[in-house]
Design a protein around this motif. Structure first.
Motif, mmCIF file in Angstrom:
data_model
loop_
_atom_site.group_PDB
_atom_site.id
_atom_site.type_symbol
_atom_site.label_atom_id
_atom_site.label_comp_id
_atom_site.label_asym_id
_atom_site.label_seq_id
_atom_site.Cartn_x
_atom_site.Cartn_y
_atom_site.Cartn_z
ATOM 1 N N LEU A 1 0.862 -1.182 0.000
ATOM 2 C CA LEU A 1 0.000 0.000 0.000
ATOM 3 C C LEU A 1 0.900 1.233 0.000
ATOM 4 N N TRP A 2 0.843 2.001 -1.100
ATOM 5 C CA TRP A 2 1.727 3.155 -1.274
ATOM 6 C C TRP A 2 1.008 4.432 -0.895
ATOM 7 N N ALA A 3 1.726 5.327 -0.208
ATOM 8 C CA ALA A 3 1.060 6.497 0.367
ATOM 9 C C ALA A 3 1.800 7.791 0.064
ATOM 10 N N ILE A 4 1.016 8.866 -0.083
ATOM 11 C CA ILE A 4 1.600 10.213 -0.132
ATOM 12 C C ILE A 4 0.802 11.148 0.774
ATOM 13 N N ASN A 5 1.466 12.236 1.148
ATOM 14 C CA ASN A 5 0.773 13.379 1.738
ATOM 15 C C ASN A 5 0.479 14.322 0.579
ATOM 16 N N PRO A 6 -0.796 14.545 0.251
ATOM 17 C CA PRO A 6 -1.085 15.408 -0.905
ATOM 18 C C PRO A 6 -0.859 16.891 -0.648
ATOM 19 N N GLU A 7 -0.676 17.278 0.616
ATOM 20 C CA GLU A 7 -0.552 18.702 0.938
ATOM 21 C C GLU A 7 0.907 19.161 0.877
ATOM 22 N N ALA A 8 1.079 20.488 0.978
ATOM 23 C CA ALA A 8 2.425 21.050 0.969
ATOM 24 C C ALA A 8 2.709 21.867 2.223
ATOM 25 N N GLY A 9 1.727 21.925 3.120
ATOM 26 C CA GLY A 9 1.901 22.720 4.331
ATOM 27 C C GLY A 9 1.128 22.126 5.488
ATOM 28 N N PHE A 10 1.226 22.805 6.622
ATOM 29 C CA PHE A 10 0.517 22.377 7.834
ATOM 30 C C PHE A 10 -0.459 23.474 8.251
ATOM 31 N N PHE A 11 -1.694 23.079 8.523
ATOM 32 C CA PHE A 11 -2.685 23.993 9.107
ATOM 33 C C PHE A 11 -2.953 23.429 10.495
ATOM 34 N N GLY A 12 -2.091 23.807 11.433
ATOM 35 C CA GLY A 12 -2.058 23.096 12.714
ATOM 36 C C GLY A 12 -2.721 23.850 13.849
ATOM 37 N N VAL A 13 -3.183 23.100 14.842
ATOM 38 C CA VAL A 13 -3.762 23.661 16.064
ATOM 39 C C VAL A 13 -2.655 24.355 16.864
ATOM 40 N N ALA A 14 -2.848 25.627 17.217
ATOM 41 C CA ALA A 14 -1.830 26.340 17.996
ATOM 42 C C ALA A 14 -1.848 25.948 19.484
ATOM 43 N N PRO A 15 -3.004 26.038 20.180
ATOM 44 C CA PRO A 15 -2.967 25.772 21.627
ATOM 45 C C PRO A 15 -2.389 24.392 21.948
ATOM 46 N N GLY A 16 -1.571 24.351 22.958
ATOM 47 C CA GLY A 16 -0.933 23.090 23.328
ATOM 48 C C GLY A 16 0.380 22.851 22.601
ATOM 49 N N THR A 17 0.711 23.716 21.639
ATOM 50 C CA THR A 17 1.971 23.571 20.908
ATOM 51 C C THR A 17 3.044 24.385 21.611
ATOM 52 N N GLY A 18 3.994 23.716 22.248
ATOM 53 C CA GLY A 18 5.041 24.424 22.981
ATOM 54 C C GLY A 18 6.337 23.641 22.962
ATOM 55 N N GLU A 19 7.364 24.216 23.573
ATOM 56 C CA GLU A 19 8.681 23.566 23.620
ATOM 57 C C GLU A 19 8.602 22.170 24.219
ATOM 58 N N ALA A 20 7.788 22.022 25.251
ATOM 59 C CA ALA A 20 7.746 20.750 25.964
ATOM 60 C C ALA A 20 6.938 19.704 25.189
ATOM 61 N N THR A 21 5.937 20.135 24.431
ATOM 62 C CA THR A 21 5.065 19.178 23.751
ATOM 63 C C THR A 21 5.483 18.952 22.308
ATOM 64 N N ASN A 22 5.704 20.035 21.557
ATOM 65 C CA ASN A 22 6.022 19.892 20.139
ATOM 66 C C ASN A 22 7.040 20.941 19.711
ATOM 67 N N ARG A 23 8.288 20.698 20.100
ATOM 68 C CA ARG A 23 9.351 21.655 19.794
ATOM 69 C C ARG A 23 9.560 21.769 18.291
ATOM 70 N N THR A 24 9.341 20.663 17.578
ATOM 71 C CA THR A 24 9.520 20.690 16.128
ATOM 72 C C THR A 24 8.572 21.710 15.494
ATOM 73 N N ALA A 25 7.305 21.724 15.952
ATOM 74 C CA ALA A 25 6.360 22.701 15.401
ATOM 75 C C ALA A 25 6.806 24.110 15.744
ATOM 76 N N VAL A 26 7.230 24.312 16.991
ATOM 77 C CA VAL A 26 7.678 25.647 17.398
ATOM 78 C C VAL A 26 8.809 26.119 16.483
ATOM 79 N N GLU A 27 9.737 25.227 16.167
ATOM 80 C CA GLU A 27 10.850 25.594 15.274
ATOM 81 C C GLU A 27 10.371 25.834 13.841
ATOM 82 N N THR A 28 9.363 25.056 13.424
ATOM 83 C CA THR A 28 8.828 25.217 12.071
ATOM 84 C C THR A 28 8.244 26.620 11.870
#
Ligand code: GTP
Ligand code: SPV
Ligand code: MN
Length: 615
Positions: free
Chosen positions: A318-345
């Motif tokens: 089963l072959w897969a792709i992500n059809p999108e080119a960006g992230f439309f992400g939820v802000a609340p709860g996104t922090g250094e301790a939980t999702n540092r990668t998003a913070v850096e993005t």
């Protein structure tokens, strides 16, 4: 490269004759744009090229007219804040329609409208709806332009915010027009804010209309959205095309369009595994997609955070792709301790919507830092202090950012990958164990079909209410959900035994008696992924529970983890009485689909009850 190929036009179910624009190249597109312009009467028409200069000019205009607020470039270069109308903050499921010719085809979980009747109603509201505004023509590609699993479309919109967001979320511009010119089939999407401007009338920062329609015409692969400027209501390539319309195309062509993240896991031995996971809106996809491993030697890389398309290859995988080119992400709860990668993005080049504004011109939301700044301007534009008694950022506030900025973006992320595992999850305070493995594909489809989850702020409605959200696709499946389950079973039969992904169910959100989460989650979810990989590798046996296979004692690595032994037991506890009650609710749920429910799923339910009743 991957042994998957796009269906040819001849294999497509919709004959070009049903679509007066398709297959006529740019002439067909121009004819449609002219027809829409005649109906909506914009002041001007702008064909988007997708160039940097165009992006710069649109952004400059939006800042000048106050619809975007430029953040302090010292902290957040080329980044902007949009504040929506207070009434336009999330997807509107009650106003989302699936207009198939046959009502039964939409199924009991969708709002159905007779296509020609809704079309006539929409023509009424769309008439003159772009007066005083510009109609933008936004050609977009889901998946790389010309890629083996890609699909192209065009969004017509009178919202510059939608144009800028689509430019981040999809591949847009002239290279897509080349595809249309070459005769590639394309999807028509029309979006109007429903806020015409009269001569001399001043605009507002976030135009929209209280009357909203998010209408899908699966038979002609078409979307018409009216009245909302927000997220999934307005960025039509995303949920409307990449899930609702694409799920119908996938049904007809033998593939799957899913509300799933997509990751690559690398083990300490250097082996790579690809995993797709479906969690309902605001239940942890972006976070798992950007997971920072707490386990030495284990690494997770990001391919996608919201949508995955998957197609059986000639090799039985089963072959897969992500059809999108960006992230439309939820802000609340996104922090250094939980999702540092998003913070850096999010370092720059980001559009924030409905987050709070700091006095220094940067952004803030609940969870970004532990202590809130002493003063903020909240998402409504009002003064806010920590004692305000209300959140500063809207719970569904979001960031829009290019995937290319993600430091953990996997190499070759826009190429198809073969899946090793599929994961289903939900937000459940009780009953559902931390992780369970399905015995086979059909059992896994049963896991997906029976997900229930507590409602979140991602859609209008009551947060916390438990609802069925099969495959995390309840709001996104463009046809009858029971037919969709049958389609999943059918796709499974086309896979080879060795190529069939393992299926798991997870729940990061189980709570103890004191109401706190039993599992630390986030980076520690790596421990669960690690067990999955060991199962894929067949290097550990599993234990049996009535619900499925679970880690044998000691196999879920909890070294150095601050989880009490009784909390761990609670994470896996199966209360037979509650589960028998859940089984009854599942039966009731299945019954709403009548005879369309695949027999294999009825059999799975019977087998579950049998196992639960054994002492
Ligand atoms: P959509 O973009 O709406 O589809 O949401 P999503 O599924 O991508 O959800 P996301 O990753 O943005 O997470 C939503 C919320 O769940 C955030 O507030 C996160 O902090 C929280 N969350 C994510 N993962 C975990 C976890 O492992 N444990 C706990 N307790 N919370 C989590
Ligand atoms: C979701 O609700 O699942 C989202 C946000 O990802 S939206 O694009 O609004 O659908
Ligand atoms: Mn989503």
């Amino acid at each position: 490269s991957a042994p998957v190929a796009r269906a040819t036009r001849a294999e497509r179910v919709t004959p070009a004759a049903d679509n007066p624009y398709e297959g006529r190249g740019l002439a067909g597109l121009r004819a449609w744009v002219a027809e829409v312009a005649a109906l909506t009467t914009p002041d001007s028409i702008h064909w988007c090229t997708g160039s940097t200069a165009e992006n710069y000019e649109l952004t400059r205009q939006a800042v000048a007219d106050g619809s975007l607020l430029q953040l302090n470039p010292e902290w957040r270069p080329n980044s902007y804040l949009a504040r929506s109308a207070a009434s336009d903050v999330a997807r509107v499921e009650a106003r989302t329609f699936i207009c198939s010719a046959d009502e039964a085809e939409a199924g009991p979980t969708n709002n159905w409208r007779e296509p020609s009747a809704l079309r006539a109603e929409l023509e009424g509201v769309l008439a003159g709806s772009m007066r005083g505004r510009t109609l933008y023509v936004v050609p977009f590609s889901l998946g790389p332009v010309g890629g083996p699993l890609s699909l192209i479309g065009v969004q017509l919109t009178d919202s510059p915010y939608a144009v800028l967001s689509m430019g981040i979320m999809t591949r847009t511009g002239d290279r897509v027009l080349d595809q249309i010119a070459a005769g590639t089939p394309w999807v028509r999407t029309l979006h109007s804010l429903g806020a015409p401007l009269e001569e001399g009338q001043a605009d507002v920062a976030w135009p929209c209309n209280d009357d909203k329609y998010i209408a899908h015409f699966p038979d002609t692969r078409e979307v018409i959205s009216y009245g909302s400027g927000y997220g999934g209501n307005a960025l039509l390539a995303k949920k409307c095309v990449a899930l609702r319309i694409a799920s119908v195309i996938g049904r007809d062509e033998g593939w799957l369009a899913e509300h799933m993240l997509l990751i690559r896991i690398t083990s300490p031995e250097g082996n790579r595994y690809h995993v797709a996971a479906a969690f309902p809106s605001a239940c942890g996809k972006t976070n798992l997609a950007m997971l920072r491993s707490s386990r030495p030697g284990w690494r997770v890389e990001t391919l996608g955070d919201d949508i995955t398309w998957m197609k059986p290859g000639a090799d039985g995988r089963l072959w897969a792709i992500n059809p999108e080119a960006g992230f439309f992400g939820v802000a609340p709860g996104t922090g250094e301790a939980t999702n540092r990668t998003a913070v850096e993005t999010l370092w720059g080049n980001t559009i924030f919507t409905n987050v709070a504004l700091r006095d220094d011109g940067d952004v803030w939301w609940e969870g970004l830092t532990e202590t809130p700044p002493a003063h903020l301007v909240d998402w409504r534009g009002e003064h806010w202090t920590p004692d305000a008694g209300r959140p500063a950022a809207h719970p569904n506030s979001r960031f829009t950012v290019s995937a290319s900025q993600c430091p953990t973006l996997a190499e070759g992320w826009d190429e198809p990958v073969a899946l090793d595992a599929i994961v289903f999850g939900g937000r459940r305070a009780t009953n559902v164990p931390l992780v369970t493995e399905a015995s086979d594909w059909a059992n896994g489809v049963f896991f997906g079909a029976t997900i229930s989850s507590e409602k979140t702020a991602a859609a209008e409605g009551t947060v916390g209410e438990l609802r069925r959200d099969p495959f995390a696709m309840l709001p996104f499946c463009g046809y009858n959900m029971a037919d969709y389950w049958a389609h999943w079973l059918r796709v499974g039969r086309t896979l080879s035994p060795a190529g069939t992904p393992k299926i798991f169910q997870v729940n990061w959100f189980r709570k103890g008696e004191d109401g706190s989460f039993l599992w630390p989650g986030f980076g520690e979810n790596m421990r669960v992924l690690e067990w999955m990989v060991r199962r894929i590798e067949r290097s550990v046996p599993a234990a049996q529970s009535p619900l499925g296979l679970v880690p044998a004692p000691g196999d879920l690595n909890v070294d150095g983890l601050d989880v009490a032994p009784d909390a761990l037991a609670e994470l896996f506890a199966v209360d037979r009485e509650s589960w028998l009650a859940e089984a009854q609710l599942t039966e009731d749920f299945f019954d709403t689909f009548g005879t369309r429910v695949p027999a294999a799923l009825r059999a799975e339910l019977a087998a579950l009850r049998y196992r639960l009743r054994q002492a």
